[in-house]
Design an enzyme around this catalytic site. Sequence first.
Site, mmCIF file in Angstrom:
data_model
loop_
_atom_site.group_PDB
_atom_site.id
_atom_site.type_symbol
_atom_site.label_atom_id
_atom_site.label_comp_id
_atom_site.label_asym_id
_atom_site.label_seq_id
_atom_site.Cartn_x
_atom_site.Cartn_y
_atom_site.Cartn_z
ATOM 1 N N ASP A 92 45.390 60.279 43.458
ATOM 2 C CA ASP A 92 45.399 59.218 42.470
ATOM 3 C C ASP A 92 44.420 59.610 41.369
ATOM 4 O O ASP A 92 43.527 60.426 41.567
ATOM 5 C CB ASP A 92 45.019 57.877 43.119
ATOM 6 C CG ASP A 92 45.481 56.691 42.259
ATOM 7 O OD1 ASP A 92 45.364 55.545 42.706
ATOM 8 O OD2 ASP A 92 45.947 56.939 41.119
ATOM 9 N N GLY A 94 42.174 57.877 39.452
ATOM 10 C CA GLY A 94 40.812 57.384 39.342
ATOM 11 C C GLY A 94 40.647 56.060 38.646
ATOM 12 O O GLY A 94 39.736 55.303 38.977
ATOM 13 N N GLY A 95 41.496 55.725 37.681
ATOM 14 C CA GLY A 95 41.299 54.499 36.906
ATOM 15 C C GLY A 95 41.254 53.266 37.778
ATOM 16 O O GLY A 95 40.370 52.422 37.656
ATOM 17 N N ASP A 146 45.595 55.826 34.187
ATOM 18 C CA ASP A 146 46.114 54.545 33.701
ATOM 19 C C ASP A 146 45.077 53.442 33.873
ATOM 20 O O ASP A 146 44.037 53.648 34.494
ATOM 21 C CB ASP A 146 47.388 54.171 34.461
ATOM 22 C CG ASP A 146 47.129 53.948 35.960
ATOM 23 O OD1 ASP A 146 46.153 54.523 36.487
ATOM 24 O OD2 ASP A 146 47.903 53.198 36.581
ATOM 25 N N GLN A 189 53.671 50.362 34.380
ATOM 26 C CA GLN A 189 52.859 49.153 34.428
ATOM 27 C C GLN A 189 53.666 47.989 33.826
ATOM 28 O O GLN A 189 54.825 48.163 33.473
ATOM 29 C CB GLN A 189 51.533 49.361 33.672
ATOM 30 C CG GLN A 189 50.582 50.360 34.324
ATOM 31 C CD GLN A 189 49.963 49.868 35.629
ATOM 32 O OE1 GLN A 189 50.095 48.700 36.020
ATOM 33 N NE2 GLN A 189 49.297 50.771 36.348
ATOM 34 N N GLY A 216 50.281 48.605 39.374
ATOM 35 C CA GLY A 216 50.077 47.207 39.052
ATOM 36 C C GLY A 216 50.582 46.226 40.083
ATOM 37 O O GLY A 216 50.610 45.014 39.852
ATOM 38 N N ASP A 266 51.959 54.779 49.818
ATOM 39 C CA ASP A 266 50.650 55.073 50.417
ATOM 40 C C ASP A 266 49.965 53.747 50.699
ATOM 41 O O ASP A 266 50.145 52.779 49.933
ATOM 42 C CB ASP A 266 49.770 55.914 49.464
ATOM 43 C CG ASP A 266 48.978 55.008 48.524
ATOM 44 O OD1 ASP A 266 49.538 54.640 47.461
ATOM 45 O OD2 ASP A 266 47.823 54.652 48.870
ATOM 46 N N CYS A 304 56.701 54.121 71.914
ATOM 47 C CA CYS A 304 55.930 55.069 71.109
ATOM 48 C C CYS A 304 55.556 56.300 71.923
ATOM 49 O O CYS A 304 55.164 56.201 73.091
ATOM 50 C CB CYS A 304 54.667 54.381 70.585
ATOM 51 S SG CYS A 304 53.657 55.429 69.514
ATOM 52 N N CYS A 306 53.150 58.498 71.010
ATOM 53 C CA CYS A 306 51.841 59.041 70.596
ATOM 54 C C CYS A 306 50.927 59.164 71.810
ATOM 55 O O CYS A 306 51.149 58.540 72.856
ATOM 56 C CB CYS A 306 51.231 58.124 69.531
ATOM 57 S SG CYS A 306 50.299 56.730 70.178
ATOM 58 N N CYS A 309 49.709 55.852 73.414
ATOM 59 C CA CYS A 309 50.676 55.113 74.223
ATOM 60 C C CYS A 309 51.080 55.881 75.473
ATOM 61 O O CYS A 309 51.494 55.284 76.467
ATOM 62 C CB CYS A 309 51.918 54.785 73.392
ATOM 63 S SG CYS A 309 51.521 53.654 72.049
ATOM 64 N N HIS A 335 47.687 56.033 66.736
ATOM 65 C CA HIS A 335 48.894 55.241 67.041
ATOM 66 C C HIS A 335 49.487 54.624 65.772
ATOM 67 O O HIS A 335 50.693 54.685 65.538
ATOM 68 C CB HIS A 335 48.588 54.135 68.043
ATOM 69 C CG HIS A 335 49.704 53.132 68.105
ATOM 70 N ND1 HIS A 335 50.889 53.365 68.792
ATOM 71 C CD2 HIS A 335 49.852 51.932 67.495
ATOM 72 C CE1 HIS A 335 51.708 52.347 68.597
ATOM 73 N NE2 HIS A 335 51.118 51.457 67.825
HETATM 74 C C1 E48 Z 1 47.349 46.533 50.618
HETATM 75 C C2 E48 Z 1 45.893 46.803 50.991
HETATM 76 C C3 E48 Z 1 45.615 46.867 52.487
HETATM 77 O O1 E48 Z 1 45.506 48.037 50.430
HETATM 78 C C4 E48 Z 1 44.190 47.906 49.969
HETATM 79 C C5 E48 Z 1 43.980 46.408 49.700
HETATM 80 C C6 E48 Z 1 44.075 46.038 48.257
HETATM 81 O O2 E48 Z 1 45.134 46.798 47.661
HETATM 82 C C7 E48 Z 1 44.912 48.183 47.575
HETATM 83 C C8 E48 Z 1 46.297 48.826 47.522
HETATM 84 N N1 E48 Z 1 47.003 48.397 46.309
HETATM 85 C C9 E48 Z 1 47.099 49.214 45.249
HETATM 86 N N2 E48 Z 1 47.681 48.855 44.081
HETATM 87 C C10 E48 Z 1 47.536 49.914 43.246
HETATM 88 C C11 E48 Z 1 47.878 50.070 41.898
HETATM 89 C C12 E48 Z 1 47.549 51.275 41.241
HETATM 90 C C13 E48 Z 1 47.823 51.476 39.835
HETATM 91 O O3 E48 Z 1 48.384 50.615 39.134
HETATM 92 N N3 E48 Z 1 47.422 52.655 39.273
HETATM 93 C C14 E48 Z 1 46.823 53.641 40.001
HETATM 94 N N4 E48 Z 1 46.463 54.801 39.380
HETATM 95 N N5 E48 Z 1 46.579 53.504 41.320
HETATM 96 C C15 E48 Z 1 46.908 52.317 41.956
HETATM 97 C C16 E48 Z 1 46.579 52.154 43.318
HETATM 98 C C17 E48 Z 1 46.877 50.944 43.954
HETATM 99 N N6 E48 Z 1 46.622 50.477 45.223
HETATM 100 O O4 E48 Z 1 44.161 48.554 46.442
HETATM 101 C C18 E48 Z 1 42.843 48.907 46.838
HETATM 102 C C19 E48 Z 1 41.862 48.004 46.155
HETATM 103 C C20 E48 Z 1 42.635 50.397 46.593
HETATM 104 O O5 E48 Z 1 42.766 48.711 48.254
HETATM 105 C C21 E48 Z 1 44.084 48.727 48.703
HETATM 106 O O6 E48 Z 1 45.044 45.783 50.389
HETATM 107 ZN ZN ZN Z 2 51.583 54.829 70.118
#
Ligand code: E48
Ligand code: ZN
Length: 372
Positions: A92, A94-95, A146, A189, A216, A266, A304, A306, A309, A335
Amino acid sequence: MTDFSFELLGADGGARRGRVTCAHGVIQTPAFMPVGTAATVKAMLPENVAATGAEIILGNTYHLMLRPGAERIARLGGLHAFMNWPGPILTDSGGYQVMSLSELRKLDENGVTFRSHIDGSYHTLTPERSMEIQHQLGSDITMCFDECPPYPSEKADVARATQLSMRWAARSRAAFVNRPGYGLFGINQGGVHEDLREQSAQALKEIGFDGYAIGGLAVGEGRALMFSTLDFTTLMLPTDKPRYLMGVGKPEDLVGAVARGVDMFDCVLPTRSGRTAQAFTRRGPVNLKNARHGDDPRPLDDHCSCPTCRNYSRAYLNHVVKAGEIIAAMLLTWHNLQYYQDLMADIRRAIESGTFAAFEADFQSQYGQGDI
Ligand SMILES: CC1(C)O[C@@H]2[C@@H](CO[C@@]3(CNc4nc5cc6c(=O)[nH]c(N)nc6cc5[nH]4)OC(C)(C)O[C@@H]23)O1
Ligand SMILES: [Zn+2]
């Protein structure tokens, strides 16, 4: 060296089956990327991450630039050698992490200036610097720099952040070091607004990228709004390139997003949950702290394969969780990652056999039932 490529192998309704080829290997899609933020998938050895079926992992520009430093990793041979992960790596840009982790000092047309959450030192990230860092790391897939607006935000602010991000996408593209096998993904976005998502998609397609991420989202908007946004956003993106939904998500989110045309994911959930005694099973999440497991000789999930399990009972997992033993994080993380990879493999097979709709219905009926 082969070029970076995406082959669309088939589709079943909105769900797609594909294959990404990059410098360090091939990725079957739909794919889930375990998160390896600080050059480690927490509590896992790299060979064991690979044993779960994961083909690609995620790294973070923000964390690695602060510690140990991108130049240092480059001097040591790049991120693959440094962390002993020979397969593909996506980083990713960094922003987003700056906004969610650090004390932001300044955000302007040029980039962001912030204080490290580790030692308070000042740093600046620009599209150019982010591209340089991801090049130094040796990422197979680089993400554009971004600005992800927080949720909720006024539409005017989402529009501002989206237009800035599109200018930064052009600067990212210009600064990216083109090499066979290495790709650059744009990040769509626009919040939950169809018109802004359309503007962003048009801008990214004009610049041209090897893949298109949907940013976003997973920022607190909730599943219904995420799905309704996906309903119109994925259709705006090219069909012949991978679509990557950032930060998602829970098992139910993955199945629903695949149904809406997403290819890559991810999320920290399987690894973070593994360290907090939460396990994912076919019938839903299970909290191993719960006393009801104290005498239960059964495995977590008898479907499972793994090591957790195959070799340990719920009673043992409950014990090591309550005792705060390191092995608890190891066994539950392994797991959970295996569960996520098995889910993606089941999804790929269902799309191949044209039975994804039945798979989705069966998943939803089983998953919601709760633990036995
Ligand atoms: C779902 C779960 C468990 O994942 C955790 C916590 C809060 O949500 C997460 C995951 N959501 C998430 N939305 C994103 C949007 C962007 C984006 O618009 N641009 C770029 N460059 N990278 C992104 C990475 C992202 N990660 O975001 C942080 C704050 C990294 O912790 C994660 O709840
Ligand atoms: Zn397992």
